[in-house]
Design an enzyme around this catalytic site. Structure first.
Site, PDB file in Angstrom:
ATOM      1  N   LYS A 139       0.813  -1.225   0.000  1.00 31.13           N
ATOM      2  CA  LYS A 139       0.000   0.000   0.000  1.00 31.13           C
ATOM      3  C   LYS A 139       0.840   1.265   0.000  1.00 31.13           C
ATOM      4  O   LYS A 139       0.403   2.296  -0.495  1.00 31.13           O
ATOM      5  CB  LYS A 139      -0.977   0.006   1.186  1.00 31.13           C
ATOM      6  CG  LYS A 139      -2.056  -1.060   1.011  1.00 31.13           C
ATOM      7  CD  LYS A 139      -3.334  -0.765   1.750  1.00 31.13           C
ATOM      8  CE  LYS A 139      -4.409  -1.733   1.277  1.00 31.13           C
ATOM      9  NZ  LYS A 139      -5.654  -1.658   1.977  1.00 31.13           N
TER      10      LYS A 139
ATOM     11  N   LYS B  69      -5.505 -10.615  -6.195  1.00 30.95           N
ATOM     12  CA  LYS B  69      -6.776 -10.737  -5.469  1.00 30.95           C
ATOM     13  C   LYS B  69      -7.778  -9.654  -5.912  1.00 30.95           C
ATOM     14  O   LYS B  69      -7.374  -8.551  -6.312  1.00 30.95           O
ATOM     15  CB  LYS B  69      -6.566 -10.715  -3.953  1.00 30.95           C
ATOM     16  CG  LYS B  69      -6.366  -9.366  -3.347  1.00 30.95           C
ATOM     17  CD  LYS B  69      -6.591  -9.400  -1.825  1.00 30.95           C
ATOM     18  CE  LYS B  69      -6.557  -7.976  -1.306  1.00 30.95           C
ATOM     19  NZ  LYS B  69      -7.305  -7.729  -0.117  1.00 30.95           N
TER      20      LYS B  69
ATOM     21  N   LYS C 183     -10.855  -3.641  -3.762  1.00 28.58           N
ATOM     22  CA  LYS C 183     -11.601  -2.383  -3.950  1.00 28.58           C
ATOM     23  C   LYS C 183     -10.763  -1.367  -4.700  1.00 28.58           C
ATOM     24  O   LYS C 183     -11.281  -0.512  -5.398  1.00 28.58           O
ATOM     25  CB  LYS C 183     -11.910  -1.752  -2.591  1.00 28.58           C
ATOM     26  CG  LYS C 183     -12.848  -2.493  -1.716  1.00 28.58           C
ATOM     27  CD  LYS C 183     -12.949  -1.708  -0.393  1.00 28.58           C
ATOM     28  CE  LYS C 183     -13.477  -2.561   0.715  1.00 28.58           C
ATOM     29  NZ  LYS C 183     -12.778  -2.343   1.984  1.00 28.58           N
TER      30      LYS C 183
HETATM   31  N1  AQP Z   1     -10.312 -10.944  -2.726  1.00 21.97           N
HETATM   32  C1  AQP Z   1     -10.708 -11.308  -1.513  1.00 21.97           C
HETATM   33  N2  AQP Z   1     -11.083 -12.598  -1.278  1.00 21.97           N
HETATM   34  C2  AQP Z   1     -11.501 -12.981  -0.034  1.00 21.97           C
HETATM   35  N3  AQP Z   1     -11.575 -12.130   1.026  1.00 21.97           N
HETATM   36  C3  AQP Z   1     -11.219 -10.846   0.834  1.00 21.97           C
HETATM   37  N4  AQP Z   1     -11.187  -9.764   1.648  1.00 21.97           N
HETATM   38  C4  AQP Z   1     -10.752  -8.680   0.948  1.00 21.97           C
HETATM   39  N5  AQP Z   1     -10.491  -9.035  -0.315  1.00 21.97           N
HETATM   40  C5  AQP Z   1     -10.767 -10.364  -0.434  1.00 21.97           C
HETATM   41  C6  AQP Z   1     -11.598  -9.804   3.037  1.00 21.97           C
HETATM   42  O1  AQP Z   1     -12.620  -8.835   3.221  1.00 21.97           O
HETATM   43  C7  AQP Z   1     -12.545  -8.363   4.577  1.00 21.97           C
HETATM   44  C8  AQP Z   1     -12.647  -6.875   4.594  1.00 21.97           C
HETATM   45  O2  AQP Z   1     -11.555  -6.317   3.911  1.00 21.97           O
HETATM   46  P1  AQP Z   1     -11.198  -4.803   4.143  1.00 21.97           P
HETATM   47  O3  AQP Z   1     -12.069  -3.951   3.351  1.00 21.97           O
HETATM   48  O4  AQP Z   1     -11.120  -4.493   5.553  1.00 21.97           O
HETATM   49  O5  AQP Z   1      -9.730  -4.743   3.657  1.00 21.97           O
HETATM   50  P2  AQP Z   1      -9.029  -5.013   2.342  1.00 21.97           P
HETATM   51  O6  AQP Z   1      -8.405  -6.372   2.442  1.00 21.97           O
HETATM   52  O7  AQP Z   1      -8.125  -3.853   2.275  1.00 21.97           O
HETATM   53  O8  AQP Z   1     -10.089  -5.022   1.144  1.00 21.97           O
HETATM   54  P3  AQP Z   1      -9.684  -4.824  -0.337  1.00 21.97           P
HETATM   55  O9  AQP Z   1     -10.874  -4.959  -1.158  1.00 21.97           O
HETATM   56  O10 AQP Z   1      -8.555  -5.670  -0.725  1.00 21.97           O
HETATM   57  O11 AQP Z   1      -9.273  -3.303  -0.348  1.00 21.97           O
HETATM   58  P4  AQP Z   1      -7.954  -2.655  -0.850  1.00 21.97           P
HETATM   59  O12 AQP Z   1      -8.063  -2.656  -2.317  1.00 21.97           O
HETATM   60  O13 AQP Z   1      -8.011  -1.295  -0.249  1.00 21.97           O
HETATM   61  O14 AQP Z   1      -6.804  -3.487  -0.352  1.00 21.97           O
HETATM   62  C9  AQP Z   1     -11.246  -8.905   5.177  1.00 21.97           C
HETATM   63  O15 AQP Z   1     -11.576 -10.015   5.999  1.00 21.97           O
HETATM   64  C10 AQP Z   1     -10.470  -9.375   3.982  1.00 21.97           C
HETATM   65  O16 AQP Z   1      -9.644 -10.474   4.299  1.00 21.97           O
END
Ligand code: AQP
Length: 344
Positions: free
Chosen positions: A121, A205, A208
């Site tokens: 990040k 993966k 968002k």
């Molecule tokens: N691709 C994924 N497959 C399974 N689980 C996932 N999680 C995120 N992406 C996947 C799970 O969703 C929960 C909430 O995630 P979060 O929003 O707190 O954090 P994150 O991992 O930062 O989500 P993103 O979508 O991946 O955002 P960015 O793009 O900002 O990094 C967690 O339990 C996570 O494991």
């Protein structure tokens, strides 16, 4: 660091979701769906919209407010019942920030420097990243341990942070000569949906923050958008659907689509391939689109209803904050005593 797990308190679940951007199918299958399944199995669960985590990256205040309500709406629409589970916003419970400071004095710099999410990040310019982004996993440990949570349902991407929470708990117990004070929280990670990949690249993966909108299915996408994204999802040139799970090796995009079908239908990959093995993507993709629409559209509709009149969301969050405070405050009082802070 290892320690005999001598914690003897009750089993309790904690998990959080960041109010940053639209929730996607990965968040749903890796987190939200698991929360609801665990609630329905009778687990005590505390589920948090982690707005303190969200401000580790720049975010507009008005957008933060909206997205906080959206995540709460998604939790409720996915089936979390605010009367059974605790649903609340992180910044409304001060225990999170207080415990973070104490854990900052327990965690070691070397542990945090190994965190791959910070490296991903912060990118090449980590000198300009916020201190909060570096400290993010310590706040996450405080989130879990402010409730002495024993189990944490998350996607596979959170494995390393969870290990850090265990290390912080173990070190706190050791440093303050309080064996078994904090549990060493265990991840509930396995199972279909633990790692949903991008629809455009089966090795990345679903996320968002991916600039490619077609890489993910958002919970608020309508039926046509879901069908179009699945139709356009990347496959490969190896031919039709494989007949066996071994045939998915080296085919990450196809493996991902099979995994999504399995997670949504509650089947194994084998069962999905027993039905679709040998068939073309022209058969499989429309079936997957129908399944995704059937599964997600009631959730999307409920989310929209809740967001149209947010009074129900706000009432649930207020009540959730009271319930969460009632669990965390006595634990923080105990922590103050263990650490040796002055008490009148
Ligand atoms: N691709 C994924 N497959 C399974 N689980 C996932 N999680 C995120 N992406 C996947 C799970 O969703 C929960 C909430 O995630 P979060 O929003 O707190 O954090 P994150 O991992 O930062 O989500 P993103 O979508 O991946 O955002 P960015 O793009 O900002 O990094 C967690 O339990 C996570 O494991």
């Amino acid at each position: 660091m290892t320690e005999e797990a001598t914690y003897s308190g009750p089993n309790r679940i904690f998990s959080g979701i960041q109010p940053t951007g639209n929730l996607h199918l990965g968040n749903y299958l890796g987190a939200l769906k698991k929360f609801t399944d665990l609630q329905n199995e009778g687990w005590e669960g505390i589920y948090c919209v982690v707005d303190l985590h969200a401000i580790t990256m720049p975010v507009e205040p008005a957008a933060l407010q909206d997205q906080t309500r959206q995540i709460a709406a998604a939790m409720m629409a996915a089936g979390l019942d605010p009367d059974t589970s605790t649903i609340f916003v992180q910044s409304s419970v001060r225990a999170h920030t207080e415990l973070t400071w104490i854990f900052n004095c327990v965690a070691r710099m070397g542990w945090l420097e190994k965190m791959t999410q910070f490296k991903d990040k912060s990118g090449k310019d980590s000198e300009r990243a916020s201190v909060g982004l570096f400290d993010y996993p310590v706040l996450q440990a405080a989130d879990i341990l402010a409730y002495k949570a024993t189990h944490v349902p998350v996607g596979e991407d959170q494995k390393q942070h969870l290990e850090l929470s265990r290390n912080i708990a173990a070190r706190f117990n050791q440093q303050f000569d309080a064996p078994g004070f904090f549990p060493l929280p265990e991840g509930l990670i396995e199972g279909p949906g633990a790692r949903i990949m991008s629809l455009k690249d089966g090795t990345k993966k679903m996320s968002k923050s991916d600039p490619a909108e077609n890489s993910r299915i958002n919970l608020i996408d309508d039926a046509d958008t879901i069908a179009r994204k699945i139709k356009k999802s990347k496959t490969d040139t190896h031919g039709d659907m494989p007949e066996t799970v071994e045939g998915l090796e080296g085919r990450p995009e196809v493996a991902n689509l099979v995994g999504i079908y399995a997670a949504l239908s509650g089947q194994s990959d084998e069962q999905v391939l027993a039905e679709f093995g040998g068939k073309g993507f022209g058969t499989f993709k429309p079936a997957l689109a129908d399944l995704a629409v059937d599964h997600l559209s009631p959730i999307t509709q409920k989310m929209r209803e809740l967001l149209d009149d947010p009074a129900e969301i706000d009432a649930a969050l207020r009540k959730g904050a009271e319930k969460a405070n009632a669990v965390a405050e006595p634990i923080i009082e105990e922590v103050r005593r263990v650490v040796g802070f002055w008490q009148a």
